[in-house]
Design a protein around this motif. Structure first.
Motif, PDB file in Angstrom:
ATOM      1  N   THR A  95       1.073  -1.104  -0.011  1.00 61.00           N
ATOM      2  CA  THR A  95      -0.563  -0.023  -0.746  1.00 61.00           C
ATOM      3  C   THR A  95       0.718   0.851  -0.365  1.00 61.00           C
ATOM      4  O   THR A  95       2.398   1.229   0.284  1.00 61.00           O
ATOM      5  N   TYR A  96       0.100   2.477  -0.107  1.00 59.52           N
ATOM      6  CA  TYR A  96       1.445   3.292  -0.196  1.00 59.52           C
ATOM      7  C   TYR A  96       1.573   4.101   1.066  1.00 59.52           C
ATOM      8  O   TYR A  96       3.591   4.034   1.372  1.00 59.52           O
ATOM      9  N   ARG A  97       1.332   3.135   2.333  1.00 55.46           N
ATOM     10  CA  ARG A  97       1.994   3.595   3.877  1.00 55.46           C
ATOM     11  C   ARG A  97       3.111   2.487   3.582  1.00 55.46           C
ATOM     12  O   ARG A  97       4.322   2.842   3.965  1.00 55.46           O
ATOM     13  N   GLN A  98       3.016   1.642   3.372  1.00 55.17           N
ATOM     14  CA  GLN A  98       3.711   1.089   3.050  1.00 55.17           C
ATOM     15  C   GLN A  98       5.031   0.451   2.542  1.00 55.17           C
ATOM     16  O   GLN A  98       6.444   0.680   2.770  1.00 55.17           O
ATOM     17  N   LEU A  99       4.795   1.468   1.533  1.00 56.38           N
ATOM     18  CA  LEU A  99       5.311   2.158   0.373  1.00 56.38           C
ATOM     19  C   LEU A  99       6.324   3.295   0.881  1.00 56.38           C
ATOM     20  O   LEU A  99       7.283   2.745   0.824  1.00 56.38           O
ATOM     21  N   HIS A 100       5.989   3.864   1.316  1.00 58.42           N
ATOM     22  CA  HIS A 100       6.813   4.723   1.855  1.00 58.42           C
ATOM     23  C   HIS A 100       7.323   4.082   2.949  1.00 58.42           C
ATOM     24  O   HIS A 100       8.505   5.483   3.102  1.00 58.42           O
ATOM     25  N   GLN A 101       7.054   3.449   3.660  1.00 60.42           N
ATOM     26  CA  GLN A 101       8.116   3.326   5.022  1.00 60.42           C
ATOM     27  C   GLN A 101       8.757   2.345   4.459  1.00 60.42           C
ATOM     28  O   GLN A 101      10.187   2.729   4.555  1.00 60.42           O
ATOM     29  N   GLU A 102       9.242   1.919   3.456  1.00 57.97           N
ATOM     30  CA  GLU A 102       9.771   0.614   2.875  1.00 57.97           C
ATOM     31  C   GLU A 102      10.945   1.763   2.192  1.00 57.97           C
ATOM     32  O   GLU A 102      12.406   2.024   2.432  1.00 57.97           O
ATOM     33  N   VAL A 103      10.613   2.707   0.924  1.00 55.76           N
ATOM     34  CA  VAL A 103      11.094   4.086   1.053  1.00 55.76           C
ATOM     35  C   VAL A 103      11.894   4.145   2.037  1.00 55.76           C
ATOM     36  O   VAL A 103      13.333   5.044   2.106  1.00 55.76           O
ATOM     37  N   CYS A 104      10.921   4.908   2.841  1.00 54.44           N
ATOM     38  CA  CYS A 104      11.835   5.909   3.980  1.00 54.44           C
ATOM     39  C   CYS A 104      13.067   5.053   4.812  1.00 54.44           C
ATOM     40  O   CYS A 104      14.506   5.468   5.353  1.00 54.44           O
ATOM     41  N   THR A 105      12.555   3.541   4.906  1.00 47.22           N
ATOM     42  CA  THR A 105      14.174   2.818   5.932  1.00 47.22           C
ATOM     43  C   THR A 105      15.023   2.323   5.017  1.00 47.22           C
ATOM     44  O   THR A 105      15.820   2.461   4.865  1.00 47.22           O
ATOM     45  N   PHE A 106      14.843   1.813   3.759  1.00 45.31           N
ATOM     46  CA  PHE A 106      15.734   1.955   2.782  1.00 45.31           C
ATOM     47  C   PHE A 106      16.808   3.381   2.486  1.00 45.31           C
ATOM     48  O   PHE A 106      18.159   3.525   2.168  1.00 45.31           O
ATOM     49  N   ALA A 107      15.929   4.547   2.514  1.00 47.31           N
ATOM     50  CA  ALA A 107      16.574   5.815   2.455  1.00 47.31           C
ATOM     51  C   ALA A 107      17.648   5.530   3.795  1.00 47.31           C
ATOM     52  O   ALA A 107      18.859   6.197   3.312  1.00 47.31           O
ATOM     53  N   HIS A 108      17.027   4.992   4.576  1.00 42.74           N
ATOM     54  CA  HIS A 108      18.382   5.238   5.946  1.00 42.74           C
ATOM     55  C   HIS A 108      19.869   4.622   5.384  1.00 42.74           C
ATOM     56  O   HIS A 108      20.987   4.242   6.450  1.00 42.74           O
ATOM     57  N   VAL A 109      19.088   2.865   5.611  1.00 44.48           N
ATOM     58  CA  VAL A 109      20.490   2.052   4.457  1.00 44.48           C
ATOM     59  C   VAL A 109      21.345   2.706   3.846  1.00 44.48           C
ATOM     60  O   VAL A 109      22.478   3.247   4.083  1.00 44.48           O
ATOM     61  N   LEU A 110      20.267   3.408   2.638  1.00 48.87           N
ATOM     62  CA  LEU A 110      22.142   4.519   2.147  1.00 48.87           C
ATOM     63  C   LEU A 110      22.613   5.188   3.257  1.00 48.87           C
ATOM     64  O   LEU A 110      24.242   5.462   2.374  1.00 48.87           O
TER      65      LEU A 110
END
Ligand code: WTA
Length: 635
Positions: A95-110
């Motif tokens: 969902t948009y909420r889940q995608l937002h969270q995954e993107v944010c989390t991976f942004a932190h990985v980067l």
């Protein structure tokens, strides 16, 4: 002004306004998006340098438009639905909420691994949701993504990583395509040997094949994501980007030299992909949209990831290929997911047509509302088959013409608005001003004419430069004809003013919708031991649209020509990738050259096409007799 036109009259009005007052038009369209700061000036441009700046002074982050703003009203609606290569593996939905969270989390990985705004990051991944997540995570932190299609060789990846000086790579252990596994990490390891700029490699486990992991350099995606979650790093503020900051680099083939890195920027690209997506497909809330392209190409960037997500659509990502486990796979997916909009390539349609209707007949395709075509001219037979057997005569076909360099679609019908005509891309989008010119660059006016297709005014999605080499951008696109962007395509405009793209007029081939330069393939062939010289041309191919025909001069006649052909093809695969393997290799003793030493490709093209009685003037050749010999031994 509202983003979407709803009937032909509105289209005509929008078009007229966009030409009379482009800044007014694109300024009003841009009001439909979320900006951190508004622009001072909508457009500043000249095609001489070229210098093209849209939304000067504005700041934004494209991911706030793809994700955050949908959290208000679409948080629990699907953003991405993923279908595996294996039809028995369960789908995944974000969902948009889940995608937002995954993107944010991976942004932190980067970020935690050292990436920052302006850094280049190479993505070499399968068609899995994590690829879209990685793309968006780069955009979130202002890093510039350079996605490399999973079919390219280690050498091609290395060229691209070095050209952009990428400091980080995101890849996967392997990728499944039909029955085959591509060992992505292994290929990447080989590429990185010559890329000291790469400091970190993030590896997604997908195929579960064994990979080598280098301490201090290589990290697993999942463990890094877990680490961020345990640190509570699942939200990530979006970096404030200037409208003209680069968003991504995407390499594409030209008529000379190595592929060039086309650069797109944040603001204009966002406005243009969203505008074109919405208007061409006339997307309605809740619809399932399926674009079969790979995210490794521009179509995937603009019309799987950015355009649809900016518009809050439900974008389906498919990992596999159209013929696995059988030639009914696309129709199974349409049936299973109730796909409303299907966007695919003529080469896929042609390859599925040949399997007959057995694979179509029991599938429920009644959900389909709009069909799209992209990547190459669609032939009438394929258009009719698509229309009749897939659209059942009730779905408009939007034949969308555009290029990596244009960022988004420039000429296309708007679904259910523009009357279509088989094989015609029909009319320009609002804001797009095509003109046809002759060889000298003089405009060809009126209807019922053909010429070279140019665009005379910038649109927000136009490329800004080629990475690290602005002069190349100028000479390739803006120097052929003064004050015009030259597309490299030939085009006719019929009595109704409708545009039909006829194909490239330069030395770029279009093989199964993939752009490949003749020079690139020649360079790869010339790397083969014993090859003295080669010349490559495209020729008509029933399924691929164009096939690759290579004329090769060897130092000595190969003892086993069958084997030698295989070896040459393997060399090309190794250097570029399997997509560039020649279909036909003819050994020749000489090539038709002018007295100044220039290869006359026109003649070689005719011979490859089989049009051997119509070679035109060969009297200017250094040695006209080579032509007879090539003709006689043609494959
Ligand atoms: C060709 C793909 C005819 C064209 C989006 C162009 C088309 C090149 C069409 C760009 C179409 C793309 N009809 N030809 N609808 N769409 N082309 O950069 O020759 O991979 O110049 O972008 O594909 O290929 P590229």
């Amino acid at each position: 002004m509202k983003l979407q036109v709803e009937n032909f009259e509105e289209y005509e009005k929008a078009y007229q306004y966009s030409v009379e007052n482009p800044e007014g038009f694109w300024g009003e369209i841009a009001e439909n998006f979320v900006w951190k700061k508004k622009w001072n000036k909508v457009l500043d441009w000249n095609f001489k340098e070229p210098k093209i700046e849209w939304y000067q002074g504005a700041t934004l982050n494209i991911t706030e438009n793809c994700l955050d703003r949908h959290l208000l009203d679409k948080a629990d609606q699907p953003a991405i639905v993923w279908e595996s290569n294996d039809p028995n593996e369960a789908n995944k939905t974000y969902t948009y909420r889940q995608l937002h969270q995954e993107v944010c989390t991976f942004a932190h990985v980067l970020k935690q691994n050292g990436a920052k705004k302006g850094d280049r990051i190479c993505l070499y991944m399968p068609m899995v949701p994590e690829l879209a997540i990685a793309v968006l995570a780069c955009a979130r932190i202002g890093a510039i993504h350079s996605v490399v299609f999973g079919g390219f060789s280690a050498q091609s990846i290395a060229d691209r990583i070095q050209d952009a000086q990428c400091s980080m790579v995101v890849t996967a252990d392997g990728s499944h395509r039909g029955n085959k596994e591509i060992f992505l990490k292994h290929i990447m390891d080989e590429a990185i040997i010559s890329c000291p700029c790469v400091k970190k490699v993030i590896v997604l486990e997908r195929s579960k094949s064994a990979v080598s992991m280098i301490k201090g350099r290589d990290l697993f995606w999942h463990s890094e994501m877990d680490r961020m979650r345990s640190l509570g790093l699942t939200d990530c503020p979006a970096e404030e980007m200037d409208a003209e900051d680069p968003l991504f680099i995407l390499y594409t083939s030209g008529s000379t030299g190595k592929p060039k890195g086309v650069v797109h920027t944040c603001g204009g690209y966002m406005v243009f992909t969203a505008y074109t997506f919405q208007n061409i497909f006339q997307y309605q809330p809740g619809e399932m949209y399926f674009c079969t392209a790979d995210i490794g190409w521009i179509t995937g960037h603009s019309y799987i990831v950015y355009g649809p997500l900016i518009q809050g659509a439900n974008s389906l990502i498919f990992e596999g290929i159209p013929t696995f486990p059988d030639a009914g796979r696309f129709w199974d997916i349409v049936d299973k997911h109730d796909v409303n909009i299907l966007y695919t390539a003529p080469t896929a349609i042609r390859s599925l047509m040949q399997f007959g209707l057995d694979y179509v007949k029991d599938k429920n395709l009644s959900s389909l509302r709009v069909l799209g075509s992209v990547g190459e001219p669609i032939n009438e037979e394929a258009w009719n088959w698509y229309n009749e057997h897939i659209g059942k005569g009730k779905c408009p076909i939007v034949d969308t013409w555009w290029q990596t360099e244009t960022g988004g679609i420039l000429i296309s019908p708007l679904a259910n608005i523009t009357p279509t005509k088989p094989c015609y891309a029909t009319l320009p989008l609002p804001g797009v001003q095509p003109i046809l010119v002759d060889e000298k660059g003089d405009e060809i006016t009126g209807n019922g004419v053909s010429g070279n297709l140019c665009i005379k005014f910038p649109w927000p999605g136009i490329l800004r430069t080629t990475y690290g080499d602005h002069e190349r951008c100028r000479t390739n696109y803006f120097a052929t004809y003064e004050n015009l962007y030259f597309t490299g395509d030939g085009c006719m405009r019929d009595e109704d003013g409708y545009y039909r793209i006829t194909g490239r007029v330069d030395d770029v081939m279009n093989i199964s919708g993939h752009r490949i330069g003749t020079a690139e393939v020649e360079n790869a062939i010339n790397m083969f031991t014993d090859v003295i010289e080669s010349a490559v041309v495209g020729y008509p191919h029933d399924i691929k649209g164009q096939g690759i025909y290579a004329y090769v001069i060897m130092a000595s006649t190969p003892k086993d020509p069958v084997m030698a052909r295989k070896d040459i093809a393997a060399t090309v695969s190794q250097i570029i990738g399997a997509i560039a393997r020649p279909d036909k290799i003819q050994f020749v003793t000489g090539l038709p050259k002018t007295r100044s030493g220039k290869i006359m490709r026109r003649i070689l093209r005719k011979i490859a096409e089989g049009d051997i009685n119509n070679l035109g003037d060969t009297s200017t050749l250094l040695d006209p007799s080579v032509v007879d010999k090539i003709k006689e031994e043609r494959l």
